[in-house]
Design a protein around this motif. Structure first.
Motif, short mmCIF file in Angstrom:
data_model
loop_
_atom_site.label_atom_id
_atom_site.label_comp_id
_atom_site.label_asym_id
_atom_site.label_seq_id
_atom_site.Cartn_x
_atom_site.Cartn_y
_atom_site.Cartn_z
N UNK A 66 0.73 -1.08 0.00
CA UNK A 66 -0.17 0.02 0.28
C UNK A 66 0.75 1.21 -0.10
N UNK A 67 1.97 1.27 0.87
CA UNK A 67 2.76 2.39 0.69
C UNK A 67 3.33 2.58 -0.63
N UNK A 68 3.88 1.45 -1.38
CA UNK A 68 4.38 1.45 -2.40
C UNK A 68 3.52 2.10 -3.83
N UNK A 69 2.18 1.75 -3.46
CA UNK A 69 1.36 1.96 -4.33
C UNK A 69 0.91 3.57 -4.31
N UNK A 70 1.00 4.00 -2.82
CA UNK A 70 0.92 5.58 -2.51
C UNK A 70 1.83 6.20 -3.34
N UNK A 71 3.13 6.04 -3.13
CA UNK A 71 4.07 6.57 -3.85
C UNK A 71 3.94 6.77 -5.25
N UNK A 72 3.58 5.47 -5.85
CA UNK A 72 3.28 5.52 -7.45
C UNK A 72 2.29 6.67 -7.67
N UNK A 73 1.16 6.65 -6.86
CA UNK A 73 0.33 7.40 -7.02
C UNK A 73 0.82 9.11 -6.84
N UNK A 74 1.66 9.35 -5.96
CA UNK A 74 2.46 10.49 -5.81
C UNK A 74 3.04 11.16 -7.01
N UNK A 75 3.88 10.15 -7.56
CA UNK A 75 4.59 10.52 -8.83
C UNK A 75 3.83 10.74 -9.86
N UNK A 76 2.71 9.88 -10.35
CA UNK A 76 1.78 9.98 -11.16
C UNK A 76 1.00 11.34 -11.06
N UNK A 77 0.79 11.86 -9.65
CA UNK A 77 0.03 13.25 -9.60
C UNK A 77 0.80 14.29 -10.00
N UNK A 78 2.25 14.02 -9.58
CA UNK A 78 3.40 15.29 -10.20
C UNK A 78 3.17 15.39 -11.73
N UNK A 79 3.37 14.06 -12.18
CA UNK A 79 3.33 14.09 -13.65
C UNK A 79 1.86 14.57 -14.21
N UNK A 80 1.02 14.52 -13.82
CA UNK A 80 -0.16 14.95 -14.17
C UNK A 80 -0.37 16.60 -13.95
N UNK A 81 0.27 17.04 -12.93
CA UNK A 81 0.33 18.49 -12.61
C UNK A 81 0.94 19.32 -13.51
N UNK A 82 2.07 18.49 -14.48
CA UNK A 82 2.63 19.03 -15.64
C UNK A 82 1.74 19.23 -16.86
N UNK A 83 0.70 18.71 -16.87
CA UNK A 83 0.03 18.81 -18.04
C UNK A 83 -0.81 20.03 -18.10
N UNK A 84 -0.88 20.88 -16.99
CA UNK A 84 -1.52 22.23 -17.09
C UNK A 84 -2.78 22.33 -17.02
N UNK A 85 -3.59 21.29 -16.59
CA UNK A 85 -5.06 21.43 -16.64
C UNK A 85 -5.33 21.94 -15.04
N UNK A 86 -6.57 22.44 -14.88
CA UNK A 86 -7.31 22.64 -13.65
C UNK A 86 -7.01 21.43 -12.74
N UNK A 87 -6.53 21.73 -11.41
CA UNK A 87 -6.43 20.65 -10.23
C UNK A 87 -7.75 19.98 -9.80
N UNK A 88 -8.80 20.69 -9.85
CA UNK A 88 -10.39 20.15 -9.67
C UNK A 88 -10.50 19.19 -10.74
N UNK A 89 -10.28 19.67 -12.12
CA UNK A 89 -10.83 18.73 -13.35
C UNK A 89 -9.73 17.64 -13.19
#
Length: 307
Positions: free
Chosen positions: A159-182
């Motif tokens: 579970x800890x490793x999966x959350x780390x994966x989510x964190x890295x993915x969310x950082x990559x998503x933030x680089x897309x430039x879309x609204x955070x709520x969307x």
């Protein structure tokens, strides 16, 4: 920029402050609801709230971006909570609490591997990690005997490793430039879809007529899901995935404070010392970021004086 960083730190604190108290709501709901039901209902509520708050569509995504959204929904919404809940059925809650707190370490490693040029590992981070983990162990076990359970402990580690994966993915998503709520809403959509595919349950909506259950589900849906995932993703976008993840260290501290205030549980010297060490570890991990920021600011001033 400094004000934006302050808002990012505040967003991370608000997120952990709420996530650290959700155990009370979950404990109350488990009397009548299955873990899968709680998970499904809270994220459906969160999705609906985000649709109402920001009724706009996410347009123009590429296939690669959509796959990233799907992976984030699978990791952060579906698998993490599923693994955590199953782990709790096999091993002690204290074990799970300590093991899940390793997530920032996994996050740092994964970000170093997959976010090269954005996240750098420094000595202060590892020192802060060791100090915080020492505090978290004192808080979680608090004099109790350590009892290892291979199945449950490995599930918590996963579970800890999966959350780390989510964190890295969310950082990559933030680089897309879309609204955070969307982007958060799109991750919720994929997470709920994966729940429907892998979880076998039929929610009994009539139980929502009971005020205590409804209020706790609203707290989990609106607060812990809709609000917290938005504020967490915003913090990751502003502060970076490694710095934001260190706030996870505070989760057991918030839990201890909540237990004392709401459940009237006594404060022991081990939990008090653990709290001090955990907070110290967080500051050690964040301190490096502060030095780096001051160094960059000093260099900018020097360049400005020579130009």
């Amino acid at each position: 920029m400094e004000n934006k960083n302050s808002i990012g730190h505040l967003a991370a604190l608000v997120t952990i402050g709420i996530w650290g108290t959700t155990f009370i709501s979950t404990k109350i709901l488990l009397a009548e609801f299955q873990p899968a039901e709680i998970l499904f209902i809270r994220f459906v509520m969160g999705l609906v709230v985000l649709l109402v708050v920001y009724p706009h569509r996410l347009k123009g995504t590429t296939r690669g971006q959509e796959l990233t959204f799907a992976a984030a929904g699978l990791c952060g919404v579906c698998l993490y909570y599923l693994l955590e809940n199953i782990a709790l059925t096999y091993t002690m809650a204290s074990n799970v609490g300590v093991i899940l707190s390793v997530a920032p370490f996994f996050t740092a490693i994964l970000s170093h591997l997959f976010l090269k040029g954005q996240e750098k590992l420094k000595f202060q981070f590892f020192l802060g990690f060791l100090v915080a983990m020492a505090g978290i162990c004192l808080i979680s076990f608090n004099g109790a005997k350590l009892e290892l359970n291979p199945v449950g402990d490995l599930l918590a580690l996963a579970a800890a490793l999966v959350w780390a994966c989510y964190s890295v993915l969310s950082k990559r998503i933030s680089s897309f430039g879309y609204n955070t709520i969307l982007t958060t809403r799109r991750m919720f959509f994929w997470g709920i879809l994966f729940m429907l595919l892998v979880l076998d349950f039929e929610p009994e909506w009539t139980r929502l007529a009971t005020p205590v259950y409804l209020l706790n589900l609203i707290y989990l849906g609106l607060g812990a899901s809709a609000l917290c995932f938005v504020t967490w993703n915003f913090a990751v976008k502003v502060l970076g995935v490694v710095r934001t993840s260190t706030y996870i260290y505070l989760t057991p501290v918030i839990t201890i404070v909540t237990s004392v205030i709401i459940l009237k549980e006594p404060v022991t010297w081990m939990s008090a010392l653990g709290t001090v060490l955990t907070i110290a570890g967080l500051f050690l991990s964040e301190y490096n970021g502060g030095i780096k920021a001051l160094h960059i600011k000093k260099e900018a001033l020097q360049r400005g004086g020579t130009e």
